[in-house]
Enzyme design. Structure first.
Site, PDB file in Angstrom:
ATOM      1  CD  GLU A 121      13.026 -33.764 -48.378  1.00  0.00           C
ATOM      2  OE1 GLU A 121      13.302 -34.743 -47.524  1.00  0.00           O
ATOM      3  OE2 GLU A 121      12.907 -32.475 -47.852  1.00  0.00           O
ATOM      4  CE  LYS A 123       8.517 -42.933 -46.978  1.00  0.00           C
ATOM      5  NZ  LYS A 123       8.896 -44.469 -46.546  1.00  0.00           N
ATOM      6  CG  ASP A 125      13.632 -48.820 -48.372  1.00  0.00           C
ATOM      7  OD1 ASP A 125      12.993 -48.800 -47.191  1.00  0.00           O
ATOM      8  OD2 ASP A 125      13.645 -49.837 -48.919  1.00  0.00           O
ATOM      9  CE1 TYR A 233      13.472 -37.236 -42.097  1.00  0.00           C
ATOM     10  CE2 TYR A 233      14.788 -38.714 -43.410  1.00  0.00           C
ATOM     11  CZ  TYR A 233      13.876 -38.714 -42.168  1.00  0.00           C
ATOM     12  OH  TYR A 233      13.375 -39.391 -41.376  1.00  0.00           O
ATOM     13  CE  LYS A 322       5.916 -45.813 -48.568  1.00  0.00           C
ATOM     14  NZ  LYS A 322       5.398 -46.932 -48.251  1.00  0.00           N
ATOM     15  CB  CYS A 417       5.662 -82.976 -39.838  1.00  0.00           C
ATOM     16  SG  CYS A 417       7.177 -81.829 -39.655  1.00  0.00           S
ATOM     17  CB  CYS A 420       9.412 -84.696 -36.906  1.00  0.00           C
ATOM     18  SG  CYS A 420       7.674 -84.101 -36.664  1.00  0.00           S
ATOM     19  CB  CYS A 435       4.295 -80.229 -37.118  1.00  0.00           C
ATOM     20  SG  CYS A 435       5.265 -81.447 -36.350  1.00  0.00           S
ATOM     21  CB  CYS A 440       8.794 -81.120 -34.945  1.00  0.00           C
ATOM     22  SG  CYS A 440       9.363 -80.771 -36.698  1.00  0.00           S
TER      23      CYS A 440
HETATM   24  S1  IVH Z   1      10.041 -36.726 -43.486  1.00  0.00           S
HETATM   25  C1  IVH Z   1       6.984 -35.868 -40.523  1.00  0.00           C
HETATM   26  N1  IVH Z   1      11.694 -37.026 -45.594  1.00  0.00           N
HETATM   27  O1  IVH Z   1      10.140 -42.125 -44.190  1.00  0.00           O
HETATM   28  C2  IVH Z   1       8.046 -36.050 -41.507  1.00  0.00           C
HETATM   29  N2  IVH Z   1      10.973 -38.886 -44.165  1.00  0.00           N
HETATM   30  O2  IVH Z   1       7.193 -42.896 -43.350  1.00  0.00           O
HETATM   31  C3  IVH Z   1       8.718 -37.416 -41.045  1.00  0.00           C
HETATM   32  N3  IVH Z   1      12.064 -40.991 -44.843  1.00  0.00           N
HETATM   33  O3  IVH Z   1      10.356 -42.239 -40.540  1.00  0.00           O
HETATM   34  C4  IVH Z   1       9.807 -37.635 -41.976  1.00  0.00           C
HETATM   35  N4  IVH Z   1      13.252 -40.261 -46.519  1.00  0.00           N
HETATM   36  O4  IVH Z   1      12.310 -42.776 -42.026  1.00  0.00           O
HETATM   37  C5  IVH Z   1      11.167 -37.627 -44.384  1.00  0.00           C
HETATM   38  N5  IVH Z   1      13.080 -37.356 -47.059  1.00  0.00           N
HETATM   39  C6  IVH Z   1      12.675 -37.863 -46.447  1.00  0.00           C
HETATM   40  C7  IVH Z   1      12.687 -39.362 -45.797  1.00  0.00           C
HETATM   41  C8  IVH Z   1      11.748 -39.766 -44.702  1.00  0.00           C
HETATM   42  C9  IVH Z   1      12.978 -41.435 -45.719  1.00  0.00           C
HETATM   43  C10 IVH Z   1      11.394 -41.969 -43.772  1.00  0.00           C
HETATM   44  C11 IVH Z   1      11.833 -41.844 -42.843  1.00  0.00           C
HETATM   45  C12 IVH Z   1      10.244 -41.540 -41.783  1.00  0.00           C
HETATM   46  C13 IVH Z   1       9.339 -42.502 -42.835  1.00  0.00           C
HETATM   47  C14 IVH Z   1       8.136 -41.962 -42.815  1.00  0.00           C
END
Ligand code: IVH
Length: 683
Positions: A121, A123, A125, A233, A322, A417, A420, A435, A440
């Site tokens: 899935e 991830k 943000d 998720y 990542k 500084c 000031c 400073c 300040c």
């Molecule tokens: S699964 C144990 N699925 O990533 C499973 N997390 O670093 C934990 N996040 O706190 C979460 N998209 O905020 C999962 N498709 C996804 C996600 C996801 C974003 C975030 C979530 C979690 C963090 C973990």
């Protein structure tokens, strides 16, 4: 190596570990609670890594409360507390295909098979949340908080249009929990910032922080105006029906129930398919409606997930792939210096604006002078700028091949500084230049801003700009002056730009902030090394500012979780003539300065617990602090009010009394089992 050498190494490591822990806690707090990170992701990771490495080399230094042992962040006291029935975990990371394959190989080895399916899935943000449904209705929604306890933000979550308030499912469970991510689309982020530009207000940094700030508004109508969105998720616990046996089936179940699931999710049989998916999504990332920072890969079969289990705060059955941080090259026009609350001079890069990672970047922090040297940066260089996870931009380094024929200028820390004009002081141990002038204007303005911030005294409306004006016009010369602003109503109104209604509102907020508990006041004072966690430990332990001020250095160092560096910093602050006078004045002005220790809604809420005999697992101090932290009261003798006796070896008369009164008597293991049963997963 002689044993004294080893001893010295250990001692050195111990000090560094203490220091790293307070730094990590501080930055966690800035990031998760204040939503005001001070350093970039990679610098944070470096600190965290160093701590993990040191703890790996010196396992005797690992303590249960080390940030490596828990999920960071802590609930803000402004909201009710929700105890998560199952902890909300975080994820381990992999950074390329090889690391991904290594993760897969480890899982395969543990399971003794490699024919398991995986779900991928995006991830997202955003911000993790937990949603509880009872008889098909949305009842409680919470932030992740520290993973164990989050904030009750039900009202705010209700304003999210894609969050179903009622669901009908077949079969219909009595109750269940789903987890997901709240996010802000890139378009909505741009819209809000365009509005702010028009209003002459400072811009929001990125969609994630803006979403976080929007969710933690005290007024849900503000949240509603921000148009947040949701993807679920994970299916959490379920009562009164059988859970789908696999994650993919759970996603289908949630989708059928009316929850928004991510359409890009896919199930694969082999790690090569997973790797291909990760790479492909990386190339599509820019074109998506929302920000993502990687791919979450999860073992599909829930019974295999159980078998794999969790280590520390990360499940073995999932990992986050990542994406590499986005980088761009641009001109380093200048290096300027800003003066922070503690007086530290921080150089920052003034850049030729460049679009990187979904935003235009024109400034980036450089942390300190040594960083500038270490990175070999010259004004006039072309530099690589990076935005990882869409957080604070960082300057990675110069492009030396482009230096030819350029006029390069070396950066020098100013001797005075820039605000000031006081001669600066260089701290040889800290690689920092200060400073030293406590008055300040820049230091004061930043201190006011910090004082009023959400995790501190939480005075809405007193932000960066107003703080700077109050200082410039000398309406505030000391933090205590904030509380005398109401006497200067007319002068404030003459500032222009602030109407009578806003001023009245501000005064009401200032008055209300007097009632904040000691822990928040301690954060607000901005004592070095004191973030939310340390402040809470101090407030819980001492209960009042008077008791804290009366404590000796030894008393402070004896508190669990407070190392010698932090203890000294607190002690010095409290015994500094000027700060002591500030505290006296704040007291006279009617600030609360106490903390009723019980954390409401904790797993030990309504319990009055007496501890007797000698325990193996915890010191007496530690268990008493723990009981208080989890919302319970500690009794000194067994009375009618006592709800349990925790008894170690010995402890004769209290045990007899409890037995006679029919009060439950628990040994350490039983007490631990009760805590676990109630959702606690610390120590
Ligand atoms: S699964 C144990 N699925 O990533 C499973 N997390 O670093 C934990 N996040 O706190 C979460 N998209 O905020 C999962 N498709 C996804 C996600 C996801 C974003 C975030 C979530 C979690 C963090 C973990």
């Amino acid at each position: 190596m002689t044993s004294t050498d080893t001893q010295r190494d250990l001692e050195e490591a111990r000090l560094r570990v203490e220091e790293l822990r307070s730094l990590v806690r501080y930055h966690d707090y800035r990031y998760h609670v204040l939503n005001q990170p001070e350093i970039g992701d990679s610098d944070y990771d470096r600190l965290f890594r160093e701590l993990v490495d040191l703890e790996a080399r010196f396992p005797e230094l690992v303590t249960p409360d080390s940030p490596t042992q828990r999920v960071s962040g802590e609930p803000s006291p402004a909201f009710g507390v929700v105890v998560h029935r199952e902890p909300m975990l975080s994820l381990g990371n992999v950074f390329d295909g090889d690391e991904l394959r290594a993760w897969h190989a480890r899982v395969a080895r543990l399971l003794e098979r490699d024919d398991f399916a995986m779900v991928c899935e995006p991830k997202i943000d955003g911000l993790a949340i937990s949603l509880v449904y009872q008889r098909g209705r949305f009842t409680v929604g919470a932030t992740r908080g520290d993973g164990l306890r989050g904030e009750d933000i039900t009202g705010n979550l209700r304003t999210i249009r894609s969050l179903p308030l009622a669901v009908s499912t077949d079969p219909a469970p009595d109750a269940f929990e789903v987890r997901g991510e709240v996010y802000m689309s890139k378009a909505e982020f741009e819209r809000l910032n365009a509005e702010r530009t028009a209003a002459g207000e400072p811009l929001y940094m990125n969609p994630r922080n803006t979403a976080a700030g929007s969710l933690r508004q005290l007024d849900p109508s503000v949240t509603a105006s921000r148009r947040l969105e949701l993807f679920v998720y994970q299916l959490g616990w379920m009562e009164g029906a059988a859970r789908p046996p696999a994650h993919w089936a759970a996603l289908e179940w949630m989708q059928a129930a009316g929850f928004p699931t991510n359409p890009l999710a896919q199930r694969f049989e082999t790690i090569e398919e997973v790797a291909a998916f990760c790479e492909q999504l990386g190339t599509k990332r820019e074109g998506l409606r929302y920000a993502i920072d990687g791919v979450v890969v999860k073992v599909d079969d829930i019974s295999l997930q159980r078998q794999l289990g969790v280590v520390g705060r990360e499940p073995r059955w999932a990992t986050a792939y990542k994406f590499p941080a986005e980088q761009a090259v641009t001109l380093l026009r200048d290096i300027m210096v800003s003066v922070g609350r503690t007086g530290v001079l921080t150089p920052f890069a003034v850049l030729e604006p460049v679009f990187v990672g979904g935003a235009t970047v024109s400034v980036a922090t450089l942390h300190n002078e040594d960083q500038v040297r270490l990175k070999d940066l010259y004004i006039g260089d072309d530099v690589v700028v990076q935005r990882a996870g869409e957080v604070i931009p960082e300057v990675i380094g110069p492009v030396p091949s482009r230096r030819e024929g350029r006029e390069l200028r070396r950066f020098e820390m100013p001797a005075r500084c820039p605000v000031c004009d006081t001669p600066v002081v260089r701290d040889p141990n800290q690689a920092a230049t200060y400073c030293p002038n406590r008055a300040c204007p820049s230091r004061l303005a930043r201190s006011i801003e910090h004082w009023a911030s959400r995790g501190a005294m939480d005075i809405e409306g007193l932000g960066e700009q107003l703080a700077a004006r109050l200082v410039r016009l000398e309406l505030v010369r000391s933090l205590a002056d904030i509380y005398e602003l109401p006497a200067r109503r007319e002068e404030l109104l003459q500032l222009g730009g602030i109407g009578p209604k806003i001023v009245e509102n501000l005064f009401a907020r200032i008055e209300e902030s007097k009632t904040r508990p000691l822990r928040r006041l301690l954060v607000a004072l901005g004592i070095r090394h004191v973030g939310g966690e340390t402040a809470t430990a101090l407030a819980v332990h001492f209960g009042s500012m008077d008791a804290l001020r009366a404590a000796s250095l030894e008393d402070l160092s004896a508190i669990d979780g407070i190392g010698p560096i932090v203890a000294a910093s607190v002690y010095d602050y409290l015994h500094d003539e000027e700060y002591a006078a500030l505290l006296d004045r704040l007291q006279t002005l009617g600030l609360r300065m106490t903390d009723e220790t019980a954390a409401r809604g904790g797993p030990l809420e309504n319990e009055t617990i007496v501890v007797t005999g000698s325990l193996e697992r915890w010191s007496r101090d530690r268990i008493e602090a723990l009981i208080k932290q989890l919302g319970g009261k500690v009794g000194s003798s067994v009375t009618k009010k006592t709800t349990m006796l925790v008894a170690g070896e010995g402890g004769g008369s209290k045990r007899d009394k409890a037995e006679a009164a029919g009060t439950p008597i628990l040994d350490e293991e039983q007490f631990l089992a009760v805590l676990r049963e109630r959702g606690w997963s610390g120590d």
